[in-house]
Each structure stands twice: as C-alpha cells, then as structure tokens.
Scaffold this active site. Sequence first.
Site, PDB file in Angstrom:
ATOM      1  N   ARG A 248       0.850  -1.185   0.000  1.00 14.95           N
ATOM      2  CA  ARG A 248       0.000   0.000   0.000  1.00 14.95           C
ATOM      3  C   ARG A 248       0.886   1.235   0.000  1.00 14.95           C
ATOM      4  NH1 ARG A 248      -3.381  -2.938  -1.534  1.00 14.95           N
ATOM      5  NH2 ARG A 248      -5.314  -3.544  -0.503  1.00 14.95           N
ATOM      6  N   HIS A 296      -0.783  -0.555 -10.123  1.00 17.07           N
ATOM      7  CA  HIS A 296      -1.421  -1.484  -9.179  1.00 17.07           C
ATOM      8  C   HIS A 296      -1.891  -2.764  -9.886  1.00 17.07           C
ATOM      9  CE1 HIS A 296      -3.581  -1.591  -5.041  1.00 17.07           C
ATOM     10  NE2 HIS A 296      -3.303  -2.817  -5.450  1.00 17.07           N
TER      11      HIS A 296
HETATM   12  C1  GLV Z   1      -4.939  -5.635  -3.897  1.00 15.12           C
HETATM   13  O1  GLV Z   1      -4.305  -4.672  -3.673  1.00 15.12           O
HETATM   14  C2  GLV Z   1      -5.589  -6.453  -2.912  1.00 15.12           C
HETATM   15  O2  GLV Z   1      -5.538  -6.115  -1.721  1.00 15.12           O
HETATM   16  O3  GLV Z   1      -6.187  -7.471  -3.307  1.00 15.12           O
END
Ligand code: GLV
Length: 333
Positions: A248, A296
Amino acid sequence: MALVMSCWWRGRFFFRIFAKVAVQSEIMSILLVIPDRKLTHLVAELQQQLPQVPIVVWPDVPDPDAISFAVVWRQPAGSLTPFNNLRALQSFGAGVDNILVDPLLPKLPLARIVDPDLTASMIQYLDTALGFYRYRFDEYINAQQTQRWHPRSRRQLKAVTVLGLGELGAAVAMHLSQQGWQVSGWSNSAKHIDGVNCYAGLAELPLALAETDVLICLLPLTSTTNNLLNSETLAFCRQGVIFINVARGAIVDDDALLAALQSGQVSAACLDVFRQEPLPAEHPYWQQPNVLVTPHISAVTNAQTAVTQIVENYKRCMASLPMFNLIDQQRGY
Ligand code: GLV
C-alpha cells in the site's frame, strides 16, 4: 370450544413459523459494492453458481431489506448503512484497509480473498522486477533515450528482505529462498519460515532492513505500518538498496523516499501502489528517473477464481457457519 381454541392456537403458531421462514428465505440477495471495476463477468459467474440468488449491483438496489451478504471493495463511506438484514461482508481483494476505513462500516464479520492465483501473480511480478534490476533494464531504458550503448555486468543482488509475512509475504519469501536468494523477513508478530531469517516487532526492524540489497514491501496497511518507511527507517538500509512496494502506498513517506532516491540511499524503486490512485499526473514519481511506476497490477483479483470463495462464504454465512479467511478487525488484517 376447547378444540376450536386449540386449532386456532396451533394454526396461529404454524402461520408465524411459515411467515418467518418465508421472510428469511427472501433475505438472500448478494450485493456487489465495487465501484471501480467492470462487474459483468463477476455477476455472470455468481449467477451461474447461485442461480436462485439475486445478485444486485450497488447503487441500483431495488429492495435494501433483501440484501444478506455484500462483496465490497473501496465502497463509498456509509454505502452499507441502508442494509438492515446484512449478515456478513466479503472483501473483493486480499487487503481490507480500504473497507475498514469507512467510519460507518456495519460491525459484521469480514472475510478476504486468499487465492493461489493472487499469490502466483504476485510472485511472477516480483520475479520480473528482480530480473529487471539484476539485468539493469532500468539503466538501459534511460540509455536508450540518448542512443547510448553501454553494456555492464549484471547487478550483484543476493539478499532480499520481505516486509510482511502474511499469506502473500510468506509465499514470496519461501519462493525467493528456493530461487537461491538470501531471504530475511519482518513481521509484527514472530514467524518461522524455513530458509527465511525472520525478524519481528519494531525493535528488530533495523536488523531486517540492514541486511538487504532489495527491500520488498508486502505489509498490510494499519495504524502501525502507516508511514513506517520514512527517512529514519530508510536510513537503516544499505546504501543503494532497491525498493519494491506491492503493498500500500501509505506505508511509505513519499517525500522521504524521493529524497532517498535523489541522494542514492535508495538506488531505484519499483512502485505498484500509491497513496492516491490513480497516481496524479503532477506527482514527482512520474518524472523521477530511477522510479518505475506500474498501475497497481501486481496481484489483481481474478473474478473467475475469487468467485468460488465468494460463493463458499455466502453459503456458510446463510448456514450461520463462520466464513473462511475472516480478518481480525482490531488488528486490521
Ligand atoms: C490488492 O491490492 C488487494 O488487496 O487485493
């Protein structure tokens, strides 16, 4: 007269039971509150596996009282408050921080996805990133801008530290150890993983940071890990460490990381997660030459494989059984 009274009483009793069962059997819909994804595929898969169950996509909810189970991801704050008969929540991802952040989140059991497909994807992403740096692709991408032909030997990368030894972190640490890396791991509570030099607790963080060429962040975001990687902790790393964040964005103090990237304390960073996503166009990470930005994508939930877990947990919830992969909401993971 006594017979009439007895029949009336029994009739009333059975009618009440029947009415209760009828009402409960209608409270069975699954609500999807996943505003940032296309849900056509997920809805189709759920409908195929649970043909009797209505699948409702937020915000279009005709009968809020019929909702018993919600699959959530980055739900707007307060969006779950209208559902009085909601029994349980299922995260659509491995993380739950973006769900727990809602101050109006109903106090209900919350499960997350633990999917071998997510783990495999994370491992492949990290193998790719490690190969990228080992073969100096970062330098050659920059050299190409000026047509510079400058072959160099591979980077001597031997030691890796994995911060966070949960489901994904432990799998990554074990995999890298099997690949011949010298692996250290750090977590909040003590762990034992074969082939991994495990450290635990804040007091041991400097030790875990000091012995690495590549630092991989796979921590959950909690009040303890928020800004954990800052100018003080980054200074514990070896000069020139490579940093990879697949957890994160808020675990890293961005100003501290940018300063470390400019001073050479961190020689390169591969960042897949950011405090604000999408990463704003004006963010300095985009222009920082030794930063690789990916949007991401290291472990994106696969609707096809995740659906099996959603269905299983929905059935368990309706049978009043504890769901699989429940998270501890106090700890935040
Ligand atoms: C992605 O970031 C998740 O937490 O699945």
